[in-house]
Design an enzyme around this catalytic site. Structure first.
Site, PDB file in Angstrom:
ATOM      1  N   MET A  60       5.026   3.880  -9.472  1.00 28.85           N
ATOM      2  CA  MET A  60       4.524   3.097 -10.610  1.00 28.85           C
ATOM      3  C   MET A  60       3.732   4.060 -11.493  1.00 28.85           C
ATOM      4  O   MET A  60       2.496   4.032 -11.558  1.00 28.85           O
ATOM      5  CB  MET A  60       3.636   1.949 -10.119  1.00 28.85           C
ATOM      6  CG  MET A  60       4.428   0.854  -9.446  1.00 28.85           C
ATOM      7  SD  MET A  60       3.401  -0.278  -8.532  1.00 28.85           S
ATOM      8  CE  MET A  60       3.376   0.545  -6.945  1.00 28.85           C
TER       9      MET A  60
ATOM     10  N   SER B 108       4.010  -2.785   2.963  1.00 29.73           N
ATOM     11  CA  SER B 108       3.410  -1.919   1.940  1.00 29.73           C
ATOM     12  C   SER B 108       2.035  -1.441   2.414  1.00 29.73           C
ATOM     13  O   SER B 108       1.129  -2.262   2.615  1.00 29.73           O
ATOM     14  CB  SER B 108       3.235  -2.691   0.638  1.00 29.73           C
ATOM     15  OG  SER B 108       2.362  -1.965  -0.215  1.00 29.73           O
TER      16      SER B 108
ATOM     17  N   MET C  90       0.585   4.934  -7.651  1.00 26.45           N
ATOM     18  CA  MET C  90       0.084   4.427  -8.933  1.00 26.45           C
ATOM     19  C   MET C  90      -0.694   5.519  -9.663  1.00 26.45           C
ATOM     20  O   MET C  90      -1.441   6.276  -9.037  1.00 26.45           O
ATOM     21  CB  MET C  90      -0.838   3.228  -8.682  1.00 26.45           C
ATOM     22  CG  MET C  90      -0.143   2.098  -7.949  1.00 26.45           C
ATOM     23  SD  MET C  90      -1.284   0.744  -7.641  1.00 26.45           S
ATOM     24  CE  MET C  90      -0.221  -0.348  -6.718  1.00 26.45           C
TER      25      MET C  90
ATOM     26  N   MET D  95      10.446  -6.625  -9.307  1.00 31.02           N
ATOM     27  CA  MET D  95       9.037  -6.916  -9.035  1.00 31.02           C
ATOM     28  C   MET D  95       8.779  -8.405  -9.175  1.00 31.02           C
ATOM     29  O   MET D  95       9.191  -9.022 -10.171  1.00 31.02           O
ATOM     30  CB  MET D  95       8.134  -6.149 -10.000  1.00 31.02           C
ATOM     31  CG  MET D  95       8.074  -4.647  -9.761  1.00 31.02           C
ATOM     32  SD  MET D  95       7.519  -4.196  -8.117  1.00 31.02           S
ATOM     33  CE  MET D  95       5.815  -4.766  -8.170  1.00 31.02           C
TER      34      MET D  95
ATOM     35  N   ASP E 174       9.048  -7.358  -4.363  1.00 30.52           N
ATOM     36  CA  ASP E 174       7.756  -6.739  -4.042  1.00 30.52           C
ATOM     37  C   ASP E 174       6.656  -7.479  -4.797  1.00 30.52           C
ATOM     38  O   ASP E 174       6.641  -7.465  -6.031  1.00 30.52           O
ATOM     39  CB  ASP E 174       7.834  -5.269  -4.478  1.00 30.52           C
ATOM     40  CG  ASP E 174       6.534  -4.519  -4.278  1.00 30.52           C
ATOM     41  OD1 ASP E 174       6.510  -3.315  -4.598  1.00 30.52           O
ATOM     42  OD2 ASP E 174       5.540  -5.110  -3.821  1.00 30.52           O
TER      43      ASP E 174
ATOM     44  N   ASP F  41       3.325   2.599  -2.184  1.00 21.14           N
ATOM     45  CA  ASP F  41       3.102   2.366  -3.622  1.00 21.14           C
ATOM     46  C   ASP F  41       2.310   3.499  -4.237  1.00 21.14           C
ATOM     47  O   ASP F  41       1.183   3.761  -3.830  1.00 21.14           O
ATOM     48  CB  ASP F  41       2.333   1.049  -3.819  1.00 21.14           C
ATOM     49  CG  ASP F  41       3.217  -0.160  -3.588  1.00 21.14           C
ATOM     50  OD1 ASP F  41       2.827  -1.041  -2.803  1.00 21.14           O
ATOM     51  OD2 ASP F  41       4.303  -0.200  -4.181  1.00 21.14           O
TER      52      ASP F  41
ATOM     53  N   HIS G 118       6.901   0.845   2.880  1.00 23.07           N
ATOM     54  CA  HIS G 118       6.839   0.867   1.414  1.00 23.07           C
ATOM     55  C   HIS G 118       5.541   1.544   1.000  1.00 23.07           C
ATOM     56  O   HIS G 118       4.457   1.132   1.420  1.00 23.07           O
ATOM     57  CB  HIS G 118       6.899  -0.568   0.868  1.00 23.07           C
ATOM     58  CG  HIS G 118       7.028  -0.657  -0.607  1.00 23.07           C
ATOM     59  ND1 HIS G 118       8.218  -0.466  -1.269  1.00 23.07           N
ATOM     60  CD2 HIS G 118       6.103  -0.900  -1.569  1.00 23.07           C
ATOM     61  CE1 HIS G 118       8.024  -0.611  -2.574  1.00 23.07           C
ATOM     62  NE2 HIS G 118       6.762  -0.875  -2.782  1.00 23.07           N
TER      63      HIS G 118
ATOM     64  N   HIS H  22       7.662   3.902  -4.019  1.00 20.31           N
ATOM     65  CA  HIS H  22       7.749   3.144  -5.277  1.00 20.31           C
ATOM     66  C   HIS H  22       6.837   3.809  -6.298  1.00 20.31           C
ATOM     67  O   HIS H  22       5.613   3.696  -6.212  1.00 20.31           O
ATOM     68  CB  HIS H  22       7.323   1.697  -4.966  1.00 20.31           C
ATOM     69  CG  HIS H  22       7.196   0.820  -6.158  1.00 20.31           C
ATOM     70  ND1 HIS H  22       6.569  -0.415  -6.104  1.00 20.31           N
ATOM     71  CD2 HIS H  22       7.616   0.949  -7.439  1.00 20.31           C
ATOM     72  CE1 HIS H  22       6.603  -0.984  -7.293  1.00 20.31           C
ATOM     73  NE2 HIS H  22       7.225  -0.176  -8.115  1.00 20.31           N
TER      74      HIS H  22
HETATM   75  C1  DX5 Z   1       2.143  -4.013  -6.738  1.00 24.68           C
HETATM   76  C2  DX5 Z   1       2.406  -3.543  -5.341  1.00 24.68           C
HETATM   77  C3  DX5 Z   1       2.267  -4.739  -4.427  1.00 24.68           C
HETATM   78  C4  DX5 Z   1       2.285  -4.407  -2.975  1.00 24.68           C
HETATM   79  C5  DX5 Z   1       2.572  -5.654  -2.160  1.00 24.68           C
HETATM   80  O1  DX5 Z   1       2.064  -2.952  -7.591  1.00 24.68           O
HETATM   81  O2  DX5 Z   1       3.696  -2.975  -5.264  1.00 24.68           O
HETATM   82  O3  DX5 Z   1       3.292  -5.611  -4.775  1.00 24.68           O
HETATM   83  O4  DX5 Z   1       3.270  -3.489  -2.708  1.00 24.68           O
HETATM   84  O5  DX5 Z   1       1.706  -6.630  -2.558  1.00 24.68           O
HETATM   85  P1  DX5 Z   1       1.415  -7.959  -1.706  1.00 24.68           P
HETATM   86  O6  DX5 Z   1       0.042  -7.731  -1.086  1.00 24.68           O
HETATM   87  O7  DX5 Z   1       1.460  -9.067  -2.705  1.00 24.68           O
HETATM   88  O8  DX5 Z   1       2.490  -8.078  -0.657  1.00 24.68           O
HETATM   89 ZN    ZN Z   2       5.671  -1.537  -4.466  1.00 27.25          ZN
END
Ligand code: DX5
Ligand code: ZN
Length: 218
Positions: free
Chosen positions: A69, A9, A38, A138, A176, A36, A34, A67
């Site tokens: 969010m 990620s 947001m 999650m 994740d 993310d 990956h 992903h």
């Molecule tokens: C949460 C994110 C995290 C990230 C990975 O919204 O999606 O889960 O990708 O986090 P860690 O650092 O815990 O691997």
């Molecule tokens: Zn994610």
């Protein structure tokens, strides 16, 4: 069960050197990335937009696992598909037409994924499991990297794996949040085949060894 895939990620990467970090990941032989996204509403944080994905797309051949969010994913699947997302995962929790959005993701040429938060029951995803390439369970409350793994999600993963087998479905199961070599083993033994790791991967003393550990789990 599918062989394990690591999806680093980039939330945990150096945001001032994203292209360099992505290139370093790619040269290790990682296949997925990956990303993310947001919006500061669905989750209390902000991260990347479509332009970041498009700029990385021009520099990488990795499979972009995007992903979302965000509160209104149906309004953003087009920009992320055009930016080069290979997979777009959307949460079941916000109020919108999930089924229709999954169809649109496929029409736009990306693979559709569905996401459930730690406190969301598997029942909420069941109507969509035959439509998706992947379900992401999650293992932390979304919004931030570096959180601790939520062990109770393993029961949901086992339930998803039973559904996959009993209905002869072939969606991938991804986790994740708080994934490291120890928690990945627990997840693998429950039926997971796709592992998002941010902190544990980017902070690993030997990222290649971390990748090998994850991708060699049987
Ligand atoms: C949460 C994110 C995290 C990230 C990975 O919204 O999606 O889960 O990708 O986090 P860690 O650092 O815990 O691997
Ligand atoms: Zn994610």
């Amino acid at each position: 069960m599918e062989s394990p895939i690591l999806a680093p990620s980039i939330l945990a990467a150096d945001h001032t050197r994203l292209a360099d970090d992505v290139h370093a990941v790619e040269s290790l032989g990682v296949q997925w990335l990956h990303i993310d996204i947001m919006d500061g509403h669905f989750v209390p944080n902000l991260s990347f937009g479509p332009k970041t994905v498009a700029d990385l797309r021009s520099k990488s051949k990795l499979f972009f696992d995007v992903h979302l969010m965000i509160n209104n994913p149906s309004e953003y699947i087009e920009p992320f598909a055009h930016a080069g997302a290979d997979l777009i995962s959307i949460h079941v929790e916000p109020e919108y037409d999930v089924a229709e959005t999954l169809i649109r993701i496929r029409e736009l040429g990306a693979k559709p994924g569905i996401v459930i938060n730690p406190n969301t029951k598997v029942d909420a995803a069941i109507p969509f499991l035959s439509q998706v390439y992947l379900i992401l369970a999650m293992t932390v409350e979304p919004g931030f990297g570096g959180q601790s793994f939520t062990e109770s999600v393993l029961e949901k993963v086992r339930e998803l794996d039973e559904i996959r087998q009993s209905q002869s479905l072939n969606f991938r199961i991804e986790v994740d949040g708080g994934i490291n070599t120890e928690t990945a083993e627990l997840c693998r033994n429950s039926g997971v085949d796709t592992f998002v790791a941010g902190t544990a991967f980017f902070k690993a003393p030997d990222r290649g060894a971390f990748m090998d550990r994850i991708q060699s789990m049987d």
